[in-house]
Design a protein around this motif. Structure first.
Motif, mmCIF file in Angstrom:
data_model
loop_
_atom_site.group_PDB
_atom_site.id
_atom_site.type_symbol
_atom_site.label_atom_id
_atom_site.label_comp_id
_atom_site.label_asym_id
_atom_site.label_seq_id
_atom_site.Cartn_x
_atom_site.Cartn_y
_atom_site.Cartn_z
ATOM 1 N N ALA A 1 -6.622 -2.136 -8.627
ATOM 2 C CA ALA A 1 -7.419 -2.057 -9.542
ATOM 3 C C ALA A 1 -8.360 -1.126 -9.516
ATOM 4 O O ALA A 1 -8.713 -0.511 -10.425
ATOM 5 C CB ALA A 1 -8.199 -3.595 -9.144
ATOM 6 N N ASP A 2 -8.692 -0.513 -8.342
ATOM 7 C CA ASP A 2 -9.806 0.577 -8.021
ATOM 8 C C ASP A 2 -9.160 1.840 -8.856
ATOM 9 O O ASP A 2 -9.689 2.585 -9.456
ATOM 10 C CB ASP A 2 -9.998 0.977 -6.796
ATOM 11 C CG ASP A 2 -11.078 -0.038 -6.237
ATOM 12 O OD1 ASP A 2 -11.739 -0.985 -6.821
ATOM 13 O OD2 ASP A 2 -11.098 -0.218 -4.952
ATOM 14 N N LYS B 1 -3.792 -5.052 -3.732
ATOM 15 C CA LYS B 1 -4.385 -5.308 -5.169
ATOM 16 C C LYS B 1 -5.474 -4.640 -5.718
ATOM 17 O O LYS B 1 -5.784 -4.390 -6.534
ATOM 18 C CB LYS B 1 -4.369 -6.947 -5.296
ATOM 19 C CG LYS B 1 -4.549 -7.379 -6.527
ATOM 20 C CD LYS B 1 -4.746 -8.913 -6.374
ATOM 21 C CE LYS B 1 -4.992 -9.738 -7.995
ATOM 22 N NZ LYS B 1 -4.930 -11.172 -7.832
ATOM 23 N N THR B 2 -6.374 -4.716 -4.536
ATOM 24 C CA THR B 2 -7.878 -4.293 -5.034
ATOM 25 C C THR B 2 -7.679 -2.746 -5.216
ATOM 26 O O THR B 2 -8.405 -2.240 -5.786
ATOM 27 C CB THR B 2 -8.840 -4.673 -3.909
ATOM 28 O OG1 THR B 2 -8.890 -6.153 -3.559
ATOM 29 C CG2 THR B 2 -10.154 -4.041 -4.274
ATOM 30 N N THR C 1 -9.602 -2.774 0.982
ATOM 31 C CA THR C 1 -9.424 -4.253 1.542
ATOM 32 C C THR C 1 -7.930 -4.800 1.423
ATOM 33 O O THR C 1 -7.582 -5.282 2.256
ATOM 34 C CB THR C 1 -10.323 -4.919 0.831
ATOM 35 O OG1 THR C 1 -10.159 -5.075 -0.542
ATOM 36 C CG2 THR C 1 -11.834 -4.740 1.290
ATOM 37 N N ASP C 2 -7.363 -4.475 0.426
ATOM 38 C CA ASP C 2 -5.847 -4.743 0.330
ATOM 39 C C ASP C 2 -5.402 -4.100 -1.064
ATOM 40 O O ASP C 2 -6.031 -3.361 -1.624
ATOM 41 C CB ASP C 2 -5.933 -6.363 0.035
ATOM 42 C CG ASP C 2 -6.569 -6.890 -1.230
ATOM 43 O OD1 ASP C 2 -6.451 -6.336 -2.432
ATOM 44 O OD2 ASP C 2 -7.617 -7.697 -1.066
ATOM 45 N N ARG D 1 -9.249 1.460 -12.515
ATOM 46 C CA ARG D 1 -10.632 1.793 -12.996
ATOM 47 C C ARG D 1 -10.911 3.277 -13.083
ATOM 48 O O ARG D 1 -11.852 3.693 -13.959
ATOM 49 C CB ARG D 1 -11.659 0.988 -12.024
ATOM 50 C CG ARG D 1 -12.988 1.123 -12.271
ATOM 51 C CD ARG D 1 -14.005 0.060 -11.594
ATOM 52 N NE ARG D 1 -13.545 0.315 -10.342
ATOM 53 C CZ ARG D 1 -14.052 1.340 -9.229
ATOM 54 N NH1 ARG D 1 -14.826 2.193 -9.727
ATOM 55 N NH2 ARG D 1 -13.604 1.486 -8.062
ATOM 56 N N SER E 1 1.022 -1.222 -0.109
ATOM 57 C CA SER E 1 -0.101 0.178 -0.079
ATOM 58 C C SER E 1 0.937 1.174 -0.027
ATOM 59 O O SER E 1 0.473 2.339 -0.548
ATOM 60 C CB SER E 1 -1.041 0.037 1.233
ATOM 61 O OG SER E 1 -1.742 -1.130 1.430
#
Length: 203
Positions: A194-195, A190-191, A187-188, A198, A92
């Motif tokens: 991706a956010d 990796k997510t 949440t982590d 996006r 992070s």
């Protein structure tokens, strides 16, 4: 949606790990007894008032008056706070630093007592990298109160609709959205990556 020009990170459980059970699993080895202690003595609601600006001395005195048999462990909550934050989330942190180094405007907004955040900033130098931070303990407001989001906007010259907030608490994410911000639930890493992709944000 408005193009994002400002990115705001929470700190605890987004950039650094926080878990009171780490020292208290040693101080109160019995799991049921420890759960009772956190549910009835050093509760979340008690601890959040230090994030709102109450001093540890006042907080400890209040609880010791109510639970004199637990005085030592009440004091141990602050005494062993450093054990509750054992490490950073390197993945992070790498995302945040990458955003800063690629020219994005990054600030932080956190529910934190002033003294413990000062300690964290000495231990984790990446917390000095963003443009600045709003600390709940300094301003006397906590997320998800609307006022702390508006304060952060005013303090750092942000446009709410062009601001993305990253927090691990659904209530705090909803609070940011209610204040007109864009927001994602952490949440982590990796997510989160991706956010950001996006939303068209490149680090």
């Amino acid at each position: 949606m408005t193009e994002i020009r400002h990115i705001v990170f929470d700190i605890g459980r987004v950039l650094i790990h926080y878990d009171p059970n780490i020292p208290f699993s040693r101080l109160i080895p019995d799991a049921e007894e420890r759960k009772w202690f956190f549910d009835n003595v050093c509760t979340h609601d008690w601890n959040i008032e230090q994030d709102r600006g109450r001093t540890w001395q006042e907080a400890e005195a209040l609880l010791i008056a109510e639970h004199p048999d637990h005085a030592e462990n009440i004091r141990n909550f602050r005494r062993y706070w450093h054990d509750m934050v054992p490490h950073a989330y390197d993945d992070s942190v790498a995302i945040m630093v990458g955003l800063i180094e690629s020219g994005h405007d990054v600030t932080m907004l956190t529910n934190f007592a002033t003294d413990t955040l000062a300690e964290a900033r000495k231990r984790f130098d990446f917390l000095e990298r963003p443009r600045g931070v709003t600390i709940s303990g300094e301003v006397g407001m906590i997320k998800p109160d609307r006022g702390i989001y508006d304060h952060h906007v005013a303090a750092f010259g942000l446009e709410p609709s062009a601001t993305l907030f990253i927090d691990d608490s659904p209530r705090n994410v909803d609070g940011a959205k209610a204040a007109g911000w864009q927001a994602v639930l952490f949440t982590d890493a990796k997510t989160l990556q991706a956010d950001l992709q996006r939303l068209g944000i490149k680090s």
